[in-house]
Write a protein that holds these residues in place. Structure first.
Motif, PDB file in Angstrom:
ATOM      1  N   MET A  42      -2.574  -3.634 -10.006  1.00 20.25           N
ATOM      2  CA  MET A  42      -2.964  -4.453 -11.163  1.00 20.25           C
ATOM      3  C   MET A  42      -2.207  -5.783 -11.154  1.00 20.25           C
ATOM      4  N   TYR A 114      -4.008  -3.169   1.719  1.00 18.97           N
ATOM      5  CA  TYR A 114      -5.036  -3.917   2.442  1.00 18.97           C
ATOM      6  C   TYR A 114      -4.982  -3.658   3.934  1.00 18.97           C
ATOM      7  N   GLY A 275      -5.390   8.908  -8.462  1.00 19.50           N
ATOM      8  CA  GLY A 275      -5.651   7.484  -8.253  1.00 19.50           C
ATOM      9  C   GLY A 275      -6.232   7.170  -6.885  1.00 19.50           C
ATOM     10  N   ARG A 283     -12.641   3.676  -6.683  1.00 25.67           N
ATOM     11  CA  ARG A 283     -11.212   3.375  -6.841  1.00 25.67           C
ATOM     12  C   ARG A 283     -11.063   2.209  -7.808  1.00 25.67           C
ATOM     13  N   THR A 286      -9.871   2.547 -14.308  1.00 26.22           N
ATOM     14  CA  THR A 286     -10.345   3.608 -15.199  1.00 26.22           C
ATOM     15  C   THR A 286     -10.269   4.979 -14.512  1.00 26.22           C
TER      16      THR A 286
HETATM   17  P1  FAD Z   1      -1.786   1.459  -7.160  1.00 23.31           P
HETATM   18  O1  FAD Z   1      -2.174   0.541  -8.248  1.00 23.31           O
HETATM   19  O2  FAD Z   1      -1.979   1.026  -5.753  1.00 23.31           O
HETATM   20  O3  FAD Z   1      -0.255   1.875  -7.369  1.00 23.31           O
HETATM   21  C1  FAD Z   1       0.434   2.637  -6.405  1.00 23.31           C
HETATM   22  C2  FAD Z   1       1.925   2.423  -6.559  1.00 23.31           C
HETATM   23  O4  FAD Z   1       2.617   3.307  -5.660  1.00 23.31           O
HETATM   24  C3  FAD Z   1       2.372   1.009  -6.185  1.00 23.31           C
HETATM   25  O5  FAD Z   1       3.102   0.434  -7.258  1.00 23.31           O
HETATM   26  C4  FAD Z   1       3.237   1.204  -4.940  1.00 23.31           C
HETATM   27  O6  FAD Z   1       4.359   0.308  -4.897  1.00 23.31           O
HETATM   28  C5  FAD Z   1       3.721   2.649  -5.096  1.00 23.31           C
HETATM   29  N1  FAD Z   1       4.064   3.300  -3.825  1.00 23.31           N
HETATM   30  C6  FAD Z   1       3.284   3.410  -2.720  1.00 23.31           C
HETATM   31  N2  FAD Z   1       3.936   4.096  -1.748  1.00 23.31           N
HETATM   32  C7  FAD Z   1       5.148   4.405  -2.256  1.00 23.31           C
HETATM   33  C8  FAD Z   1       6.280   5.092  -1.729  1.00 23.31           C
HETATM   34  N3  FAD Z   1       6.300   5.612  -0.488  1.00 23.31           N
HETATM   35  N4  FAD Z   1       7.383   5.214  -2.520  1.00 23.31           N
HETATM   36  C9  FAD Z   1       7.379   4.699  -3.784  1.00 23.31           C
HETATM   37  N5  FAD Z   1       6.342   4.046  -4.326  1.00 23.31           N
HETATM   38  C10 FAD Z   1       5.244   3.905  -3.570  1.00 23.31           C
HETATM   39  N6  FAD Z   1      -9.801  -2.143 -10.658  1.00 23.31           N
HETATM   40  C11 FAD Z   1     -10.474  -2.275 -11.822  1.00 23.31           C
HETATM   41  O7  FAD Z   1     -10.691  -1.285 -12.531  1.00 23.31           O
HETATM   42  N7  FAD Z   1     -10.907  -3.511 -12.251  1.00 23.31           N
HETATM   43  C12 FAD Z   1     -10.694  -4.654 -11.547  1.00 23.31           C
HETATM   44  O8  FAD Z   1     -11.108  -5.740 -11.943  1.00 23.31           O
HETATM   45  C13 FAD Z   1      -9.969  -4.540 -10.304  1.00 23.31           C
HETATM   46  N8  FAD Z   1      -9.731  -5.633  -9.537  1.00 23.31           N
HETATM   47  C14 FAD Z   1      -8.999  -5.511  -8.388  1.00 23.31           C
HETATM   48  C15 FAD Z   1      -8.701  -6.669  -7.629  1.00 23.31           C
HETATM   49  C16 FAD Z   1      -7.928  -6.575  -6.474  1.00 23.31           C
HETATM   50  C17 FAD Z   1      -7.609  -7.804  -5.672  1.00 23.31           C
HETATM   51  C18 FAD Z   1      -7.444  -5.295  -6.070  1.00 23.31           C
HETATM   52  C19 FAD Z   1      -6.591  -5.169  -4.848  1.00 23.31           C
HETATM   53  C20 FAD Z   1      -7.735  -4.146  -6.796  1.00 23.31           C
HETATM   54  C21 FAD Z   1      -8.526  -4.246  -7.957  1.00 23.31           C
HETATM   55  N9  FAD Z   1      -8.866  -3.116  -8.710  1.00 23.31           N
HETATM   56  C22 FAD Z   1      -9.542  -3.237  -9.896  1.00 23.31           C
HETATM   57  C23 FAD Z   1      -8.505  -1.741  -8.239  1.00 23.31           C
HETATM   58  C24 FAD Z   1      -7.324  -1.180  -9.025  1.00 23.31           C
HETATM   59  O9  FAD Z   1      -6.286  -2.133  -9.063  1.00 23.31           O
HETATM   60  C25 FAD Z   1      -6.874   0.120  -8.368  1.00 23.31           C
HETATM   61  O10 FAD Z   1      -7.962   1.013  -8.318  1.00 23.31           O
HETATM   62  C26 FAD Z   1      -5.738   0.765  -9.141  1.00 23.31           C
HETATM   63  O11 FAD Z   1      -4.630  -0.090  -9.272  1.00 23.31           O
HETATM   64  C27 FAD Z   1      -5.301   2.066  -8.453  1.00 23.31           C
HETATM   65  O12 FAD Z   1      -4.240   2.599  -9.164  1.00 23.31           O
HETATM   66  P2  FAD Z   1      -3.197   3.616  -8.498  1.00 23.31           P
HETATM   67  O13 FAD Z   1      -2.178   3.901  -9.553  1.00 23.31           O
HETATM   68  O14 FAD Z   1      -3.918   4.746  -7.898  1.00 23.31           O
HETATM   69  O15 FAD Z   1      -2.550   2.850  -7.266  1.00 23.31           O
END
Ligand code: FAD
Length: 307
Positions: A42, A114, A275, A283, A286
């Motif tokens: 985010m 990425y 997630g 992905r 929400t």
């Molecule tokens: P992430 O947000 O990737 O969080 C994972 C966390 O785990 C990170 O903070 C990372 O540092 C940590 N981590 C990873 N490995 C380790 C480790 N070994 N030890 C400790 N910590 C670790 N979604 C929407 O709904 N609307 C949008 O408009 C939207 N726009 C986007 C635009 C871009 C450019 C990108 C890249 C994504 C976008 N998304 C959007 C997608 C959304 O951001 C993701 O689906 C969401 O953030 C996933 O959440 P998550 O908690 O699963 O993972």
């Protein structure tokens, strides 16, 4: 001795923060570990228009709001890069570069990252014109020409975002049509300063030793090569799961995504995954939040069941 909790959440993205909220509100002791700032991806997103409750919200603002909510019932947030999880009976030992933590249950929410293009110049000019985050770096290219590589949601969303800052955006896509959602495509097609180059691969990122000057491309139908001048190259060609640390557990598929059931349980008792890191279709924030709530409640049942 390793510090002990009821549950350790790996990753403080929207998935991890929601899991921490649910588990701590159920009065479990919770440690949320992240190797960076809370918010996950985010933080790389400018405007979020598809998160209920907000017509539009900035990614870092939503991160802060979620963080405040997720820690209000006592969940701790700690800095740490997780290097692995070991199983010892009912104990799950989370190893980090700075020490170990122990809990009966672990929720993995480590997200994705990425994909690289893997062409000459990409690594050399990373941070010198090559970027994977328009929101972070777009402002450096005000009034200039940039290239966006890719044709999915992220590529097209970020191309549209960049078009409001830079002079001109060229989207280079290896296919003859975009994969992005139709609404995102329409917004990009409506922009006067975005052009599309189809059926084309970037073969090299060129520079003057200091910064990017353009890209070399090759049409994959005709074989024709050409150059495109640009001072920025924004790459959105896919994502990879952040699961290297968990490969030894045998919970990932052949591409590295973690398999779960619809309660977010992996095949190892007490280990959940949530997630973007999960094998799933959509992905988004929400869906990450939904997974986090399900697992946060699920660990409560799991931990209670061990008593
Ligand atoms: P992430 O947000 O990737 O969080 C994972 C966390 O785990 C990170 O903070 C990372 O540092 C940590 N981590 C990873 N490995 C380790 C480790 N070994 N030890 C400790 N910590 C670790 N979604 C929407 O709904 N609307 C949008 O408009 C939207 N726009 C986007 C635009 C871009 C450019 C990108 C890249 C994504 C976008 N998304 C959007 C997608 C959304 O951001 C993701 O689906 C969401 O953030 C996933 O959440 P998550 O908690 O699963 O993972």
């Amino acid at each position: 001795m390793a510090k002990q909790y009821d549950v350790i959440v790996i990753g403080a993205g929207p998935a991890g923060m929601t899991a921490a909220l649910y588990a701590s509100r159920a009065e479990l002791s919770v440690l949320m570990l992240d190797r960076g700032i809370y918010g996950g991806q985010m933080n790389n997103t400018a405007e979020i228009e598809n998160y209920p409750g907000f017509k539009s919200v900035l990614g870092p603002d939503l991160s802060k709001k979620m963080y405040d909510g997720s820690t209000q019932f006592g969940a701790e947030y700690g800095y740490g890069t997780v290097t692995g999880i070991d199983i010892d009976g009912d104990k799950r030992i989370v190893r980090t570069e700075d020490g170990d933590y122990e809990a009966p249950s672990v929720i993995i929410g480590s997200g994705s990252e990425y994909k690289k293009l893997g062409v000459p110049g990409e690594q050399e000019y990373s941070g010198k014109g090559v970027s994977y985050c328009a929101v972070c770096d777009g402002a450096f290219f005000k009034g200039e020409d940039v290239v966006v590589v890719g044709g999915g949601d992220s590529a097209i969303e970020e191309a549209t975002y960049l078009s409001n800052i830079v002079k001109h955006v060229t989207v280079i896509h290896r296919r003859d049509q975009l994969r992005a959602q139709k609404i995102l495509q329409k917004r990009a097609f409506d922009k006067d300063n975005i052009d599309f180059v189809w059926n084309t691969n970037v073969t090299e990122i060129k520079g003057d030793n200091q910064k990017v000057t353009g890209v070399e491309v090759k049409n994959n139908k005709t074989g024709e090569t050409s150059s495109i001048k640009a001072s920025g190259v924004f790459i959105y060609v896919g994502i990879l799961p952040m699961t290297d640390a968990f490969k030894n557990l045998g919970i990932t598929d052949e591409s590295g995504w973690i398999d779960t059931d619809d309660e977010m349980k992996t095949k190892i008792p007490g280990i959940f995954a949530i997630g973007d890191v999960r094998k799933k279709h959509l992905r988004q924030i929400t869906t990450a939040v939904g997974d986090g709530g399900t697992a946060g409640q699920g660990v409560f049942n799991y931990v209670e069941g061990l008593k």
